[in-house]
Write a protein that holds these residues in place. Sequence first.
Motif, short mmCIF file in Angstrom:
data_model
loop_
_atom_site.label_atom_id
_atom_site.label_comp_id
_atom_site.label_asym_id
_atom_site.label_seq_id
_atom_site.Cartn_x
_atom_site.Cartn_y
_atom_site.Cartn_z
N LYS A 32 -35.31 -15.75 -11.22
CA LYS A 32 -35.18 -16.51 -12.44
C LYS A 32 -34.02 -17.51 -12.30
CE LYS A 32 -34.83 -15.84 -17.44
NZ LYS A 32 -34.62 -14.85 -18.52
N TYR A 33 -34.24 -18.69 -12.88
CA TYR A 33 -33.21 -19.72 -12.81
C TYR A 33 -32.03 -19.36 -13.73
CZ TYR A 33 -30.86 -24.17 -13.59
OH TYR A 33 -29.92 -25.16 -13.71
N GLU A 34 -30.85 -19.47 -13.22
CA GLU A 34 -29.64 -19.18 -13.98
C GLU A 34 -28.82 -20.46 -14.10
OE1 GLU A 34 -27.47 -16.06 -12.17
OE2 GLU A 34 -29.05 -14.53 -12.45
N GLU A 35 -28.42 -20.74 -15.33
CA GLU A 35 -27.63 -21.94 -15.58
C GLU A 35 -26.23 -21.79 -14.96
OE1 GLU A 35 -28.26 -24.78 -17.01
OE2 GLU A 35 -30.27 -24.42 -17.81
N GLU A 36 -25.74 -22.93 -14.50
CA GLU A 36 -24.38 -22.90 -13.94
C GLU A 36 -23.36 -22.81 -15.08
OE1 GLU A 36 -25.45 -27.27 -14.37
OE2 GLU A 36 -26.41 -25.37 -13.88
N ASP A 37 -22.15 -22.45 -14.73
CA ASP A 37 -21.09 -22.31 -15.73
C ASP A 37 -20.77 -23.66 -16.35
OD1 ASP A 37 -20.97 -19.64 -15.10
OD2 ASP A 37 -19.37 -19.91 -13.61
N VAL A 38 -20.54 -23.64 -17.65
CA VAL A 38 -20.19 -24.88 -18.35
C VAL A 38 -18.77 -25.28 -17.95
CG1 VAL A 38 -19.86 -25.95 -20.62
CG2 VAL A 38 -21.66 -24.24 -20.28
N PRO A 39 -18.59 -26.46 -17.40
CA PRO A 39 -17.23 -26.88 -17.00
C PRO A 39 -16.41 -27.27 -18.22
CG PRO A 39 -18.82 -28.61 -16.52
CD PRO A 39 -19.61 -27.47 -17.03
N VAL A 40 -15.52 -26.40 -18.61
CA VAL A 40 -14.70 -26.65 -19.79
C VAL A 40 -13.25 -26.29 -19.46
CG1 VAL A 40 -15.16 -24.33 -20.70
CG2 VAL A 40 -14.46 -26.14 -22.25
N ALA A 41 -12.36 -27.05 -20.02
CA ALA A 41 -10.91 -26.79 -19.85
C ALA A 41 -10.36 -26.19 -21.14
CB ALA A 41 -10.18 -28.08 -19.51
N LEU A 42 -9.50 -25.21 -21.01
CA LEU A 42 -8.90 -24.57 -22.17
C LEU A 42 -7.90 -25.52 -22.85
CD1 LEU A 42 -8.33 -21.01 -20.72
CD2 LEU A 42 -10.27 -21.83 -22.09
N GLY A 43 -7.45 -25.11 -24.02
CA GLY A 43 -6.56 -25.99 -24.78
C GLY A 43 -5.26 -26.28 -24.06
N ASP A 44 -4.68 -25.27 -23.38
CA ASP A 44 -3.42 -25.49 -22.69
C ASP A 44 -3.59 -26.26 -21.39
OD1 ASP A 44 -4.85 -23.55 -21.49
OD2 ASP A 44 -3.17 -22.13 -21.25
N GLU A 45 -4.88 -26.41 -20.93
CA GLU A 45 -5.12 -27.15 -19.70
C GLU A 45 -5.37 -28.63 -19.93
OE1 GLU A 45 -8.37 -25.19 -17.83
OE2 GLU A 45 -7.22 -23.40 -17.27
N LEU A 46 -5.53 -29.02 -21.18
CA LEU A 46 -5.77 -30.43 -21.48
C LEU A 46 -4.49 -31.23 -21.28
CD1 LEU A 46 -7.92 -30.12 -24.72
CD2 LEU A 46 -8.70 -30.69 -22.42
N VAL A 47 -4.66 -32.41 -20.67
CA VAL A 47 -3.53 -33.32 -20.41
C VAL A 47 -3.88 -34.68 -20.98
CG1 VAL A 47 -2.65 -32.08 -18.42
CG2 VAL A 47 -4.43 -33.80 -18.11
N GLY A 48 -2.91 -35.50 -21.07
CA GLY A 48 -3.13 -36.80 -21.68
C GLY A 48 -3.41 -37.92 -20.72
N SER A 49 -3.27 -37.73 -19.40
CA SER A 49 -3.49 -38.81 -18.43
C SER A 49 -4.45 -38.35 -17.34
CB SER A 49 -2.15 -39.24 -17.81
OG SER A 49 -1.60 -38.18 -17.08
N LEU A 50 -5.09 -39.32 -16.71
CA LEU A 50 -6.06 -39.01 -15.67
C LEU A 50 -5.39 -38.47 -14.41
CD1 LEU A 50 -8.58 -41.97 -15.94
CD2 LEU A 50 -9.10 -39.56 -16.22
N ARG A 51 -4.13 -38.87 -14.17
CA ARG A 51 -3.47 -38.45 -12.94
C ARG A 51 -3.15 -36.96 -12.95
NH1 ARG A 51 1.15 -42.95 -12.15
NH2 ARG A 51 1.12 -42.90 -14.41
N GLU A 52 -3.07 -36.38 -14.11
CA GLU A 52 -2.73 -34.97 -14.20
C GLU A 52 -3.96 -34.07 -14.40
OE1 GLU A 52 0.01 -34.61 -17.33
OE2 GLU A 52 1.57 -35.84 -16.40
N VAL A 53 -5.17 -34.68 -14.44
CA VAL A 53 -6.39 -33.90 -14.67
C VAL A 53 -6.72 -33.11 -13.41
CG1 VAL A 53 -8.87 -34.05 -15.08
CG2 VAL A 53 -7.31 -35.45 -16.39
N LYS A 54 -7.08 -31.84 -13.57
CA LYS A 54 -7.51 -31.00 -12.45
C LYS A 54 -9.03 -30.99 -12.37
CE LYS A 54 -3.53 -27.90 -12.66
NZ LYS A 54 -3.09 -26.49 -12.84
#
Length: 508
Positions: A435-457
């Motif tokens: 059976k096909y299984e969906e991949e994990d939803v790529p989501v970042a937690l609240g403390d992982e959010l940053v304001g600039s692209l250079r700091e995005v993981k």
Amino acid sequence: MAMDIVDEVPTRTKRKRYNKNKKKAWRKTINLRDLENALEQKRREERFGGPLEERPSQDILYLDTGEENNNEKQSEKSIFHHAQVEYEVDEDKKVGDKGATERAVASTLKKRLTSRKKVKRLRCHQLLDGLPGAKAPVKKINRVRTVDERMNPVAKEKKQKKLADPKTVARLKRRAVQSREHKEAKEKQPKSGLTDLATYDLWSDERPAMGNPVVQSYTQEMVEYYERQTKRKLPAPPSHMTQKPSALPAVELPEAGASYNPSYDDHQALLGKAVDQEEGRLKDIARDERRTTLMFPTKENAPTEETWLQEMSEGLPTAQPEEEEMEEEEEEEEEEGSSNAQKEVETEGTITISHGASGERKTQKQRRKEKERRKSELLKSMAKKMKIRESNVYKIRTYNREMEFTKMITKERMKIRAEKKEEKTKKPAKLSKYKYEEEDVPVALGDELVGSLREVKPTGCLLEDRYKSFQRRNIIETRIKQKFVRKYKQKKAVKKEHKLNWDQDLTV
């Protein structure tokens, strides 16, 4: 004493020896010359009309009446007369010695006659007249029986019975008329391109227009035949070749909450989606655990011999004292006595009617009345059905409304079915046993959010995303990582070249 000198001494040939216990040697050593000569003589006689003792006298002898010689003389006279006429016509034109000219004409005429007698007809022209004395080797040819003669007598009798029936005769006549009309219509149809182009000159300047459907179809047939023979024509592609296996796009746009700086609502929606996905997985794990591990009791609640005996003895009668048994028997006897008395009272006031064979036969009057009763009931039921059928005429509007309602329901069902089919194209199909299984939803937690692209993981894997996209769009089947399990124990051996010879001195 004379002496003959011989240049070469004849060598004595050794007689060939054959193995006579094989059939192959019999065929080699046997002399078939007499048999072949006899067969050849028989074939020669058949070519000339058969053996002489079997042929009639008219085929061997003929009567010479002299008609052929008279015909030859008449032909010579006609030729001479023709030559004489030619000579008379030429004589008026020429001027000179008449005697010399007459002698020259006579000599030339004689040469012509002698040369014509010597000239023979060509062999090909002689064969057109047939062989003079030969007949067909086969003397008697069996006559081919007709269809009626070859027919089985039973089948012939059945056919005659069918032809005696007027309905069968009428059906055969109609079939004959239909076949004749079909044949006439087929003759009126235009013929194939090959016969229609028979009058077309390939090398002439005037050529038919390519818009002619007959010419165009013929040229198309020629091209297809050439490509088929030269193996240049590809096989016809399937109808679903151009159709995509799925309606999903190749690259799906990411969710708004997956941005490096999403809004609060979008981020919460994506986070809720990830939570629902994880809860579904935990639910599946719990269901599997409940169906497997939790179905069986633990070691503390495991059954013992006492519990097993108690469970197996459920519903069985237990041992009772003798006084209780005697009381129960007396109560049962009293109940049986009261029930019998009640039955006797009931039978006194009732009359039994037997519907079985009483031994008395029905009278003629009874049979007639029963027959009339059945007939009247049948007529009543038929009249009732006819009345219902006539009254249904006034229900046309009701029937029309019902038909419109059924049509409306059918259209709605077709619409729902089409929507389901369209939704099915947007879901992964089951192409394998997994059976096909969906991949994990790529989501970042609240403390992982940053304001600039250079700091995005970076989250997720690009290769895994493409692999899952192929599975989701039904391009490849669903797969899982297979484990290699060895069926037997692997044998290990050290090669001779890799062994260290400890007996010898390694320092040497």
